[in-house]
Design a protein around this motif. Structure first.
Motif, short mmCIF file in Angstrom:
data_model
loop_
_atom_site.label_atom_id
_atom_site.label_comp_id
_atom_site.label_asym_id
_atom_site.label_seq_id
_atom_site.Cartn_x
_atom_site.Cartn_y
_atom_site.Cartn_z
N GLY A 79 0.83 -1.21 0.00
CA GLY A 79 0.00 0.00 0.00
C GLY A 79 0.85 1.25 0.00
N SER A 80 1.78 1.31 0.96
CA SER A 80 2.57 2.52 1.06
C SER A 80 3.58 2.60 -0.07
CB SER A 80 3.26 2.59 2.42
OG SER A 80 4.21 1.57 2.55
N ILE A 81 4.07 1.44 -0.51
CA ILE A 81 5.04 1.45 -1.62
C ILE A 81 4.34 1.95 -2.88
CG2 ILE A 81 6.43 -0.04 -3.11
CD1 ILE A 81 7.14 -1.61 -0.54
N ALA A 82 3.11 1.53 -3.07
CA ALA A 82 2.35 2.00 -4.23
C ALA A 82 2.19 3.51 -4.18
CB ALA A 82 0.99 1.31 -4.27
N VAL A 83 1.89 4.04 -3.00
CA VAL A 83 1.74 5.49 -2.87
C VAL A 83 3.06 6.16 -3.23
CG1 VAL A 83 1.38 7.40 -1.26
CG2 VAL A 83 -0.11 5.39 -1.16
N HIS A 84 4.16 5.62 -2.71
CA HIS A 84 5.46 6.25 -2.95
C HIS A 84 5.88 6.16 -4.41
CE1 HIS A 84 7.37 7.42 0.95
NE2 HIS A 84 6.25 6.85 1.36
N GLU A 85 5.59 5.03 -5.05
CA GLU A 85 6.15 4.82 -6.38
C GLU A 85 5.20 5.19 -7.51
OE1 GLU A 85 7.52 0.82 -6.30
OE2 GLU A 85 9.20 1.31 -4.93
N ARG A 86 3.90 5.12 -7.22
CA ARG A 86 3.00 5.25 -8.37
C ARG A 86 2.13 6.50 -8.34
NH1 ARG A 86 2.05 -0.39 -7.73
NH2 ARG A 86 -0.20 -0.17 -7.59
N VAL A 87 2.00 7.15 -7.17
CA VAL A 87 1.11 8.30 -7.13
C VAL A 87 1.90 9.55 -7.54
CG1 VAL A 87 -0.27 9.79 -5.63
CG2 VAL A 87 -0.40 7.30 -5.40
N SER A 88 1.32 10.29 -8.49
CA SER A 88 2.03 11.48 -8.94
C SER A 88 1.06 12.66 -9.00
CB SER A 88 2.64 11.23 -10.32
OG SER A 88 1.62 10.79 -11.20
N GLU A 89 1.61 13.83 -9.08
CA GLU A 89 0.79 15.05 -9.08
C GLU A 89 -0.16 15.05 -10.26
OE1 GLU A 89 3.36 18.44 -8.67
OE2 GLU A 89 3.93 17.86 -6.63
N GLY A 90 -1.37 15.49 -10.03
CA GLY A 90 -2.38 15.54 -11.07
C GLY A 90 -3.23 14.29 -11.17
N GLN A 91 -2.80 13.25 -10.50
CA GLN A 91 -3.52 11.98 -10.57
C GLN A 91 -4.83 12.03 -9.79
OE1 GLN A 91 -0.98 8.75 -9.44
NE2 GLN A 91 -2.72 7.39 -9.04
N ARG A 92 -5.81 11.24 -10.23
CA ARG A 92 -7.07 11.13 -9.48
C ARG A 92 -6.97 9.96 -8.50
NH1 ARG A 92 -11.77 13.38 -11.73
NH2 ARG A 92 -11.19 15.40 -12.55
N LEU A 93 -7.59 10.13 -7.34
CA LEU A 93 -7.66 9.05 -6.34
C LEU A 93 -9.08 9.01 -5.78
CD1 LEU A 93 -4.52 9.42 -4.01
CD2 LEU A 93 -4.98 7.56 -5.62
N ILE A 94 -9.47 7.84 -5.33
CA ILE A 94 -10.75 7.74 -4.61
C ILE A 94 -10.43 7.65 -3.12
CG2 ILE A 94 -12.83 6.36 -4.27
CD1 ILE A 94 -12.76 7.58 -7.02
N ILE A 95 -11.07 8.50 -2.36
CA ILE A 95 -10.89 8.43 -0.89
C ILE A 95 -12.26 8.37 -0.23
CG2 ILE A 95 -8.75 9.78 -1.00
CD1 ILE A 95 -10.41 12.14 0.25
N SER A 96 -12.27 8.03 1.04
CA SER A 96 -13.53 8.10 1.80
C SER A 96 -13.62 9.50 2.41
CB SER A 96 -13.51 7.07 2.92
OG SER A 96 -12.58 7.47 3.92
N THR A 97 -14.80 9.86 2.85
CA THR A 97 -14.91 11.10 3.63
C THR A 97 -14.20 10.87 4.97
OG1 THR A 97 -17.05 10.31 4.38
CG2 THR A 97 -17.05 11.89 2.57
N PRO A 98 -13.74 11.95 5.62
CA PRO A 98 -13.00 11.78 6.88
C PRO A 98 -13.85 11.11 7.97
CG PRO A 98 -12.65 13.98 5.99
CD PRO A 98 -13.73 13.35 5.18
N ARG A 99 -13.21 10.22 8.70
CA ARG A 99 -13.85 9.57 9.85
C ARG A 99 -12.91 9.69 11.04
NH1 ARG A 99 -14.74 4.97 6.55
NH2 ARG A 99 -13.40 3.77 7.91
N ASN A 100 -13.47 9.63 12.23
CA ASN A 100 -12.61 9.86 13.39
C ASN A 100 -12.69 8.74 14.41
OD1 ASN A 100 -10.87 11.04 15.15
ND2 ASN A 100 -11.95 12.98 15.31
N ASN A 101 -11.62 7.96 14.52
CA ASN A 101 -11.53 6.93 15.56
C ASN A 101 -10.63 7.39 16.70
OD1 ASN A 101 -13.06 5.21 14.02
ND2 ASN A 101 -11.29 4.23 13.08
N PHE A 102 -10.13 8.61 16.61
CA PHE A 102 -9.13 9.08 17.58
C PHE A 102 -9.46 10.52 17.97
CE2 PHE A 102 -4.27 9.99 18.01
CZ PHE A 102 -4.25 9.52 19.32
N PRO A 103 -10.70 10.74 18.41
CA PRO A 103 -11.13 12.13 18.62
C PRO A 103 -10.44 12.78 19.81
CG PRO A 103 -12.83 10.60 19.37
CD PRO A 103 -11.75 9.77 18.75
N LEU A 104 -10.26 14.06 19.70
CA LEU A 104 -9.65 14.85 20.77
C LEU A 104 -10.76 15.29 21.72
CD1 LEU A 104 -6.91 16.13 21.63
CD2 LEU A 104 -7.64 18.20 20.44
N THR A 105 -10.71 14.78 22.94
CA THR A 105 -11.71 15.14 23.95
C THR A 105 -11.26 16.42 24.64
OG1 THR A 105 -12.13 12.80 24.28
CG2 THR A 105 -12.90 14.27 26.00
#
Lengths: 319, 403
Positions: A79-105
């Protein structure tokens, strides 16, 4: 709530430390991202069937873009190697909307402990604590100064009175015994880093008031394949009902939503109050309470944070 | 300090005596008197502040820097006057407290307590069989006092010999959190002999290899705590782990004996037993009051607290404070009682809480299985105790279930 996805453009790719790249993501239509809180993460769909979660390290007050920082982990599934080697500026990606499992109380004081890439969810927390006038300190350690993403910016922005950088090659490890040796009233401890560091922090925080420690593990790297949050079913043996647990909902929330009462306290896998018997199925433990033997045995789980393991689409619980 | 307070008053002065026999036997009218004066008042007779509001009690418990424990849980400031025994973990502040707490939490935690469920269940079932066979019993003498003594000393790993001192010793320890009155004096009869017997049982060579006691000593051998601290931690388990649980069981049964509707609801849904226990502990809290000491000038509930002042916390009043609990005097099985301060809160929150909850729940579950109705056959007799709320006697009839 369904796990909503967004199509984004990689606006900028930048090396921010040894083996760490930062991606700045914008929306193709220039729209703002949905509001998010410090501690949130997004799923990044890297390839077919390969999804990784990354904490947001941009500012929640600027929704024109999102920023993540990705450490290259040589032994990961790529996963991280793919990000490092294959993701470049201008590219499209699909992401989820932000979710929070580590909220600041909200608290009067904070102690932030970051190890390596564990700094990412902490960055927006520091901004929040500072802008709300809270009393806080950060201790940030890594193998060497070159591996400490955002270190200089944080030190410049907040000063050495607040930010203590501890590169291991020149300063040794963060002296957790001394940092955590004197519990303070009304102080919460937020820690994110490798599991060895978190175990030491958990041990030392046993001398603090119960529930003050909030941690985030590198779920994606430690749990391996299929560790993204998937929906699954929970059968409640005593009540005889079956509940679907959506990807962004905990088992605890899902069973409470159908009116089942469960004793719970911290709701973050730290106190053990919501421990529930597992009658069938395999849990994926995400709490900080169970011992390795408990995890192995799989007979109980903390339903506030733990889920069904990959490939297990149904758990039967003693509820 | 409570940040929202803008005006600081002197505390209202009250002639109330929370340690009179009358106040002890029925504390709730006394709580009402305190409450009517505000969340914080000055007790003329004892020269200390009485804190009864939930928010204020919570603030004192969680702000352990402003309100320290090393001054002792009793009315004396033991930093200035010597205590009757070496200070316990309850009477210590960080960093002394910190290593002791770490040692204890490492030994008593969800995982180690889960392992007790098996060994603790059999005795609860056996005892329930025996009392149900008798029908009319005293829920205190025949049940609440019997069960913890049957299971807890084994879990700690102390020898059989000397166990008869556990309840009287706990009685001494807790009564010393109140003034040196007649109740205190009576509790301390044979005090030295009992203290010596308890201390003997805290030594490593007198503890079994598998109990909590031995595991605490392991932390001493690892160097986390000193041998003296290990002794004090085992002593803490023995002094804090029996009386409070006896009263926890008794009070839960007392409350439920008055509420046949709740008993019937629990019989239908036994998994609600945990909630019933929590709610019973809120409404009849075994540990009613203890002191803290102000380390600096402070403001609490709008009242000025000078450095060095003693504050008497009324946990039992906080747990019924109408500003926090709607209809707080009423036991309500539907209520979420989470957040009550029956086990304290924060840094010194009861480490043995999961054990106490387990013991009370197992007794209750064993009875729910066998007993159709729990009927009072006489007035419960409250116990004369400076800081604990409990009963000497709770006469009940156990009507066996036919299913």
């Amino acid at each position: 709530m369904i796990n909503e996805t967004l199509s984004v453009t990689v606006d900028r790719v930048e090396k921010v430390a040894t083996d760490v790249v930062s991606l700045v993501l914008t929306r193709p239509d220039g729209a703002h991202f949905p509001a998010w809180q410090p501690g949130s993460h997004i799923d990044v769909h890297i390839d077919e069937g390969l999804t990784r979660q990354y904490s947001l390290c941009s500012s929640p007050s600027d929704l024109s873009h999102l920023r993540i920082a990705v450490l290259k982990v040589p032994d990961s599934r790529g996963g991280s190697i793919a990000v490092h080697e294959r993701v470049s500026e201008g590219q499209r990606l699909i992401i989820s909307t932000p979710r929070n499992n580590f909220p600041l109380t909200d608290s009067r004081k904070y102690l932030f402990l970051a190890g390596g890439i564990g700094i990412t969810p902490i960055v927006p927390m520091l901004e929040w604590a500072e802008s709300h006038g809270r009393d806080w300190r950060l201790f940030y350690g890594a193998r060497d100064a070159g591996r400490m993403a955002f270190a200089e910016q944080l030190e410049q922005r907040y000063g050495t009175g607040r930010v203590t950088l501890v590169p291991e090659d020149s300063h040794g490890r963060v002296d957790l015994e001394s940092v955590l040796g004197l519990p303070r009233a009304h102080m919460l401890v937020y820690a994110c880093g490798p599991s060895g560091m978190l175990r030491a922090v958990e041990d030392l925080c046993m001398g603090w008031p119960p529930g003050v420690l909030k941690t985030e593990r590198f779920v994606a790297t430690e749990l391996g394949p299929g560790s993204t949050d998937q929906p699954f079913e929970v059968e409640l043996a005593r009540t005889g009902t079956t509940v679907t647990v959506p990807a962004d909902t905990t088992i605890l929330e899902a069973v409470e939503a159908v009116g089942v009462r469960v004793l719970s306290s911290c709701r973050h896998g730290l106190c053990g109050t919501c421990e529930t018997g597992v009658l069938a199925g395999m849990p994926e433990h995400r709490d900080a309470v169970l011992t390795d033997e408990d995890r192995e045995a799989g007979q109980v789980m903390m339903i506030c944070c733990s889920r069904a393991a990959a490939g297990c689409d149904r758990l039967t619980l003693d509820l | 300090m409570t940040a929202v307070d803008t005006t600081v008053r002197e505390a209202p002065v009250l002639p109330v005596d929370p340690f009179s026999h009358e106040s002890i036997l029925d504390p709730y009218p006394m709580h009402a008197q305190l409450r009517s004066a505000g969340p914080v008042a000055w007790l003329e007779k004892y020269g200390c502040f009485a804190v009864n509001g939930f928010e204020e009690v919570y603030e004192v418990l969680t702000d352990f820097e402003t309100y320290c424990s090393s001054g002792g849980l009793g009315p004396k400031d033991i930093r200035k006057q010597t205590s009757w025994r070496p200070p316990s973990i309850l009477e210590s502040d960080p960093p002394t407290h910190t290593v002791m707490r770490r040692a204890l939490t490492g030994v008593i935690n969800p995982s180690s307590v889960r392992a007790l469920r098996g060994p603790f269940t059999g005795p609860a079932e056996d005892l329930a069989d025996a009392v149900v066979a008798r029908g009319a019993i005293d829920a205190v003498r025949d049940l609440a006092e019997v069960y913890p003594l049957r299971v807890f000393p084994d879990a700690v790993g102390i020898p059989e010999e000397g166990r008869e001192h556990l309840l009287p010793y706990g009685n001494m320890v807790f009564n010393a959190f109140g003034p040196e009155n007649d109740i205190h004096r009576e509790a301390f009869a044979h005090g030295e002999e009992r203290s010596a017997a308890i201390m003997r049982n805290c030594a490593r060579q007198n503890l079994s290899d598998s109990g909590f006691g031995a595991r605490i000593w392991e932390r001493a051998h690892e160097g986390l705590i000193t041998p003296e601290q290990a002794t004090l931690l085992v002593r803490a388990l023995l002094s804090a782990g029996v009386d409070t649980t006896v009263f926890g069981i008794g009070n839960t049964l007392k409350v439920l004996s008055e509420r046949p509707d709740a008993w019937a609801a629990l019989r239908k849904n036994p998994h609600l037993a945990k909630f019933a226990v929590d709610e019973a502990l809120r409404v009849e809290s075994p540990f009613q009051k203890f002191h803290r000491t102000a380390t600096v000038d402070a403001v609490l509930g709008g009242v000025h607290i000078p450095e060095g002042a003693k504050l008497l916390l009324f946990l039992g009043a906080a747990n019924r404070d109408p500003r926090r609990w709607a209809d707080g005097d009423r036991f309500d099985l539907e209520r979420t009682a989470a957040g009550h301060v029956a086990f304290g809160m924060g840094l010194h929150q009861c480490v043995g809480q999961p054990i106490a909850r387990l013991e009370i729940e197992l007794v209750l579950q064993a009875l729910l299985k066998r007993v159709e109705r729990l009927e009072p056959t006489g007035e419960p007799v409250p116990i004369l105790h400076n800081v604990l709320r409990g009963f000497e006697s709770i006469p009940v009839r156990l009507v066996p279930a036919t299913d």
